[in-house]
Design a protein around this motif. Structure first.
Motif, PDB file in Angstrom:
ATOM      1  N   ILE A 296      -4.330   2.843  37.149  1.00  0.00           N
ATOM      2  CA  ILE A 296      -2.929   2.664  36.726  1.00  0.00           C
ATOM      3  C   ILE A 296      -2.801   3.039  35.253  1.00  0.00           C
ATOM      4  N   VAL A 297      -1.776   3.795  34.935  1.00  0.00           N
ATOM      5  CA  VAL A 297      -1.453   4.012  33.519  1.00  0.00           C
ATOM      6  C   VAL A 297      -0.354   3.009  33.193  1.00  0.00           C
ATOM      7  N   GLY A 298      -0.750   1.900  32.581  1.00  0.00           N
ATOM      8  CA  GLY A 298       0.168   0.789  32.336  1.00  0.00           C
ATOM      9  C   GLY A 298       1.100   1.036  31.164  1.00  0.00           C
ATOM     10  N   PRO A 299       2.058   0.122  30.965  1.00  0.00           N
ATOM     11  CA  PRO A 299       3.066   0.311  29.913  1.00  0.00           C
ATOM     12  C   PRO A 299       2.506   0.271  28.488  1.00  0.00           C
ATOM     13  N   LEU A 300       1.263  -0.229  28.326  1.00  0.00           N
ATOM     14  CA  LEU A 300       0.671  -0.260  26.982  1.00  0.00           C
ATOM     15  C   LEU A 300      -0.381   0.836  26.794  1.00  0.00           C
TER      16      LEU A 300
END
Ligand code: FES
Ligand SMILES: [Fe+2]
Length: 329
Positions: A296-300
């Protein structure tokens, strides 16, 4: 900022190449490095006679001697000696690679790049430079992201780069980029409470994490009077599951690295590297069980997509749309 890739790759610390030759992998190509006079030579690590690894041999008078029949090759790869031959040596050759040693770091190029390689972010300034090599089971993207990722430090490096409390500060993050580079600039984080930060820093003005083509990850810590400390890591995918790195640790002359504290810093730097190696190895091992799963490429994860683009030679998304975020760090 120089955007274009220069074709050079940092591969070794010159002082670590002594009497014995060293085999490295450069984008899958085995290369032997050896000391020849004042310089370091690099040849394909394959004797043209029976294809034995030249790096299994020894170095004599600046030439590398194959361990099988003793043929010798000089720094340009030309065969100079065939033991037992009474006539002239035929013009056999091992392909050479261009090398340059810059401030103690050996760079190799497969092509013929012009100009000098880029070594670190404080070139031309009065600095103290310390070098460290590392090797991690991982991918280039994962390793570069790990170096530049601020959010893992609370967990992976608790107490070392961060304090023991879970206290956080509101921080502004400006992400920008261009051809071959991306960076995140953190402001508003006045001080970090980890052991390393306590030893080395006063008030922090900004922190920059930057990735450059082909595999350079660098961190800069800026205080009120300028650069306090910086690291530039030259990373390369040495094998399918192995990333080798040469780390430059940089401090201004007369600054903190110049101080007795630098003796304490090096072992702590090593501990931090070991902590990172542990998580990267864990991720790499696990990836083998779920080969189709993408992370996952997360929001941070501000830099991930741009790093992925840069390593493939594409324009990073951050170049077209610089963004500002506010997070708790
Ligand atoms: S294989 Fe190298 S000298 Fe014969
Ligand atoms: Fe880390």
């Amino acid at each position: 900022m120089s955007p274009s890739p220069d074709g050079w790759q940092a591969v070794a610390i010159a002082a670590e190449i002594g009497k014995t030759p060293r085999r490295i992998l450069l984008a899958g190509l085995p290369v032997v490095l050896f000391r020849s006079g004042q310089t370091i030579a690099a040849l394909h690590d394959r004797c043209p006679h029976r294809h034995v690894e030249l790096s299994k041999g020894r170095v004599e008078n600046g030439e590398i001697e194959c361990s099988y029949h003793g043929w010798r090759f000089n720094a340009t790869g030309a065969c100079t000696t065939i033991p037992g031959l009474t006539g002239a040596v035929p013009s056999y050759r091992v392909p050479p690679l261009k090398t340059v040693v810059k401030e103690g770091v050996v760079f190799v190029a497969r092509g013929d790049p012009e100009g000098q390689p880029y070594l670190h972010c404080a070139e031309g300034q009065k600095i103290i430079l310390k070098l460290a090599g590392s090797s991690t089971r991982s991918t280039l993207v994962d390793t570069a992201e790990n170096i530049l990722d601020a959010t893992h430090t609370h967990f992976t490096h608790k107490g070392l780069l961060r304090g023991l409390s879970s206290e956080r500060q509101r921080v502004r993050v400006d992400v920008s980029g261009g051809p071959g580079w991306v960076e995140a600039c953190y402001t508003g984080e006045e001080r970090q409470h980890g052991l390393i930060s306590r030893l080395l820093e006063g008030t922090r003005v900004k922190t920059i994490g930057r990735f450059r083509h082909p595999g350079i990850a660098e961190l800069e810590y800026w205080g009120a009077k300028g650069l306090v400390l910086a690291t530039t890591f030259h990373l390369r995918q040495a094998a399918e599951n192995q990333v080798d790195g040469i780390g430059c640790l940089i401090g201004p002359r007369g600054g903190l690295l110049d101080h007795i504290k630098s003796f304490a810093f090096r072992p702590m730097f090593r501990i931090a590297l070991e902590q990172d190696r542990r998580v990267l190895t864990s991720a790499s091992r696990n990836a083998a069980y779920w080969p189709e799963a993408s992370p996952i490429v997360g929001p941070l994860d501000f830099l991930r997509r741009s790093i992925e683009a840069i390593v493939t030679g594409a324009m990073p998304p951050a170049a077209n749309s610089p963004e500002t975020f506010y997070i708790e760090l």
